[in-house]
Design a protein around this motif. Structure first.
Motif, PDB file in Angstrom:
ATOM      1  N   LYS A   9       0.852  -1.183   0.000  1.00  0.00           N
ATOM      2  CA  LYS A   9       0.000   0.000   0.000  1.00  0.00           C
ATOM      3  C   LYS A   9       0.888   1.233   0.000  1.00  0.00           C
ATOM      4  O   LYS A   9       1.884   1.302   0.703  1.00  0.00           O
ATOM      5  CB  LYS A   9      -0.887   0.016   1.234  1.00  0.00           C
ATOM      6  N   SER A  13      -3.718   6.276   4.490  1.00  0.00           N
ATOM      7  CA  SER A  13      -4.840   5.360   4.629  1.00  0.00           C
ATOM      8  C   SER A  13      -6.160   6.121   4.538  1.00  0.00           C
ATOM      9  O   SER A  13      -6.204   7.348   4.642  1.00  0.00           O
ATOM     10  CB  SER A  13      -4.743   4.617   5.958  1.00  0.00           C
ATOM     11  N   PHE A  14      -7.230   5.377   4.374  1.00  0.00           N
ATOM     12  CA  PHE A  14      -8.547   5.982   4.249  1.00  0.00           C
ATOM     13  C   PHE A  14      -8.957   6.735   5.513  1.00  0.00           C
ATOM     14  O   PHE A  14      -9.512   7.841   5.413  1.00  0.00           O
ATOM     15  CB  PHE A  14      -9.582   4.904   3.896  1.00  0.00           C
ATOM     16  N   ALA A  17      -7.226  10.153   5.474  1.00  0.00           N
ATOM     17  CA  ALA A  17      -7.803  11.031   4.453  1.00  0.00           C
ATOM     18  C   ALA A  17      -9.174  11.549   4.888  1.00  0.00           C
ATOM     19  O   ALA A  17      -9.486  12.738   4.713  1.00  0.00           O
ATOM     20  CB  ALA A  17      -7.910  10.282   3.131  1.00  0.00           C
ATOM     21  N   ALA A  18      -9.996  10.674   5.461  1.00  0.00           N
ATOM     22  CA  ALA A  18     -11.311  11.101   5.943  1.00  0.00           C
ATOM     23  C   ALA A  18     -11.172  12.099   7.082  1.00  0.00           C
ATOM     24  O   ALA A  18     -11.937  13.062   7.170  1.00  0.00           O
ATOM     25  CB  ALA A  18     -12.115   9.886   6.397  1.00  0.00           C
ATOM     26  N   GLY A  71     -13.773   7.216   9.269  1.00  0.00           N
ATOM     27  CA  GLY A  71     -12.879   6.640   8.265  1.00  0.00           C
ATOM     28  C   GLY A  71     -12.454   5.233   8.622  1.00  0.00           C
ATOM     29  O   GLY A  71     -12.391   4.354   7.764  1.00  0.00           O
ATOM     30  N   ASP A  75     -13.536   1.776   6.432  1.00  0.00           N
ATOM     31  CA  ASP A  75     -12.406   1.272   5.661  1.00  0.00           C
ATOM     32  C   ASP A  75     -12.492  -0.248   5.568  1.00  0.00           C
ATOM     33  O   ASP A  75     -12.522  -0.939   6.578  1.00  0.00           O
ATOM     34  CB  ASP A  75     -11.093   1.683   6.317  1.00  0.00           C
TER      35      ASP A  75
END
Length: 87
Positions: A9, A13-14, A17-18, A71, A75
């Motif tokens: 990855k 991470s999500f 970002a959220a 988030g 995820d």
């Protein structure tokens, strides 16, 4: 030889970002609401104490925590597709 199906990855991470997106949006909305209350028709007993900067700070703090939790909960990488039977 190593398995080629394993992917690394990259990027954030999500949940992070959220957290950033929701924190920025919440900062703008909360800061604006602290400014609007100064001019919106209000009762005499309501006197705004803080301005845009402090309102944006509170929105940033609450939005960051909320965005991180939301988030993480949305995820897919934290959850498995099928439950494992442990008997």
């Amino acid at each position: 030889m190593a398995d080629s199906s394993i992917t690394q990855k990259s990027g954030s991470s999500f949940p992070v970002a959220a957290m950033i997106v929701i924190a920025l949006v919440a900062a703008v909305v909360a800061g604006a609401s602290f400014e609007v209350i100064k001019y919106w028709p209000l009762p005499v007993s309501v006197a705004p104490y803080f301005g845009f900067k402090i309102g944006a700070f509170w929105g940033l703090a609450v939005g960051a925590v909320s965005g991180l939790v939301l988030g993480y909960c949305t995820d897919d990488s934290h959850f498995t597709d099928a439950p494992t039977n442990q008997t």
